[in-house]
Scaffold this active site. Structure first.
Site, PDB file in Angstrom:
ATOM      1  CD  GLU A 156       1.882  38.921  63.008  1.00 42.71           C
ATOM      2  OE1 GLU A 156       3.023  39.172  62.599  1.00 42.71           O
ATOM      3  OE2 GLU A 156       0.960  38.528  62.268  1.00 42.71           O
ATOM      4  CD  GLN A 187       4.898  35.167  57.807  1.00 44.24           C
ATOM      5  OE1 GLN A 187       4.694  35.428  56.618  1.00 44.24           O
ATOM      6  NE2 GLN A 187       4.928  36.103  58.735  1.00 44.24           N
ATOM      7  N   GLY A 198       7.804  21.112  54.539  1.00 42.61           N
ATOM      8  CA  GLY A 198       7.008  20.547  53.466  1.00 42.61           C
ATOM      9  C   GLY A 198       5.871  19.709  53.996  1.00 42.61           C
TER      10      GLY A 198
END
Length: 475
Positions: free
Chosen positions: A250, A372, A394
């Site tokens: 990022e 996130q 999950g």
């Protein structure tokens, strides 16, 4: 063109016999015919294609089928299976099977024989992969990066077999486990993993453990990158002298370095970028410059990095610089193994998390991965995150050894105040106007800990320096 004495690789190897050891192949097959336990060991180690001679491939395949049916592997059963497949005469008949048994000096060395066969097979596969890579390169593709990915994939497929492990008797494992427990006792409470520099967090986790996949998750603006880089990374590299590899998908290398430099120097980076630095700020920067350039920190800022390339770079960095910690910012920006392999993004993120856990185990180092959280957090009154908030998969929870959430209540209070002012027709204060001089109380929530307790660590987030600290110095 004059002859410079050099020879093309393909010319040098053309006509050469591929790597093979027929004696080891015969000894392996003969041991399997003589000793059923030797047959079981070889069947779990080798495949038919590991043998160079076609007749040996057929004999081994017959042995494998016999063993799969639960029958004993011996001269009678293997000959019957070859006869059933109309291959007995092709391999040399029963006489050749008997000769294989007579060639074996001892079945006790089946492991060594099988290992020789496997190593020669690996060399042939490397030659084949090299030829495939050479052919792809001669096609002069436009996308050289894609070609490199395919080339690395071919080599990694061979490497994965080489590093795969087998069953191990519990005896040596018990001894090794006892030695580790004894060492922990003798350390008298010192850290078993890489310390984080935060006392409460270290008390819960005993530091970052080798082989662990550690997830640091939170909503935007919670301070995930600050915790991972300015706390965990800097403390490991500078205080614990542990080489650190950072994959920043990022932020750029320069932005990340600026953040680390200002955090280490305890200087407000925003003020410096505005040209408003004080004399004292530059003195602190100078002190930090005497430390940070020599820190064992390595940064890769390739955007959209595929997991296959990340794994390759991590292996090379481990071999070159013996890194002891990897930080990845962040999980959802990593690409899957191959485009089109996954039906949906959920499966892709699951595959990436699984691969990262594999890298942690293979390199035997902790890997800290930022993640996130889903927007569901924003839709409920209690914004404190829970495990089901992990974004897109999950399975992140299933693969992780430690799942850590960051939560700053003051952030949401300030946001609610701005929203309330807007609803009442007042001009809300801009986000940049929040009090940078007043540290926020924050929570580091250990929601999953595979080998230890869960709990919440209260810390301070210093917004000026983008760093977390123990709460005691601010009390």
């Amino acid at each position: 063109m004059p002859d410079d004495g050099r020879q093309d690789t393909s010319q040098r190897v053309s006509g050469s016999l591929p790597p093979q050891d027929l004696d080891a192949e015969q000894a392996t097959l003969g041991s399997m015919l003589l000793d059923n336990s030797a047959a079981s060991q070889a069947v779990n180690t080798l495949t038919a294609e590991d043998f160079y001679r076609q007749a040996h491939q057929q004999v081994f395949a017959a042995m494998y089928r016999v063993a799969e049916r639960g029958e004993p592997v011996d001269l009678v059963t293997v000959a019957a299976e070859l006869r059933r497949m109309d291959q007995l005469e092709e391999v040399g008949g029963g006489e050749y099977l008997l000769a294989l048994m007579q060639l074996v000096p001892t079945t006790a060395h089946i492991g060594l024989y099988a290992d020789i066969v496997a190593q020669k097979s690996l060399l042939r596969k490397l030659i084949s992969a090299g030829a495939d890579i050479q052919a792809m390169a001669y096609d002069n593709p436009d996308d050289v990066g894609a070609l490199l990915d395919r080339a690395e994939a071919k080599i990694f497929q061979l490497a994965e077999r080489r590093v795969s492990s087998d069953f191990e008797h519990i005896g040596p494992l018990v001894t090794e486990t006892f030695d580790k427990l004894d060492e922990a006792y003798r350390r008298s409470g010192s850290m078993s993993g890489i310390p984080t520099g935060l006392k409460g967090l270290d008390k819960l986790t005993q530091g970052m453990q080798n082989g662990d996949l550690v997830i640091v998750a939170g909503r935007p603006s919670m301070g995930k990158t600050s915790l991972a880089i300015n706390n965990l990374g800097l403390h490991a590299a500078i205080s614990a002298k542990v080489p650190v590899g950072i994959f920043s998908l990022e932020m750029s290398k320069m932005m990340l370095t600026e953040s680390m430099l200002c955090s280490l120097a305890k200087v407000n980076s925003w003020r410096l970028r505005q040209g408003m630095g004080h004399e004292q700020d530059w003195q602190r920067i100078g002190q930090a410059l005497s430390v940070l350039p020599d820190a064992p920190i390595y940064i890769d800022d390739t955007p959209g990095l595929p997991i296959m390339e990340l794994r390759s770079k991590a292996r090379r960095l481990k071999a070159r610089s013996d890194i002891g910690l990897i930080i990845v910012d962040y999980l959802q920006l990593i690409g899957g193994e191959t485009r089109g392999t996954y039906e949906n993004r959920h499966q892709e993120v699951s595959g990436v998390a699984r691969a990262l856990k594999g890298v942690a185990r293979e390199l035997d180092i902790p890997i800290v991965v930022l993640s996130q959280l889903s927007r569901r957090v924003e839709q409920r009154e209690n914004k404190r995150p829970i495990l089901s908030d992990l974004a897109e998969s999950g399975s992140i929870e299933a693969e992780a050894d430690v799942v850590t959430f960051l939560f700053r209540p003051a952030y949401y209070k300030q946001r609610e105040a701005r929203e309330k002012a807007a609803q009442q027709g007042e001009t809300p204060p801009p986000e940049a106007a929040e009090d940078m001089d007043t540290p926020d109380q924050a929570e580091i929530i250990i929601a999953k800990h595979r080998n230890g307790p869960v709990g919440t660590v209260d810390v301070i987030f210093d917004k000026k320096y983008r760093v977390f600290a123990d709460i005691d110095p601010y009390a």
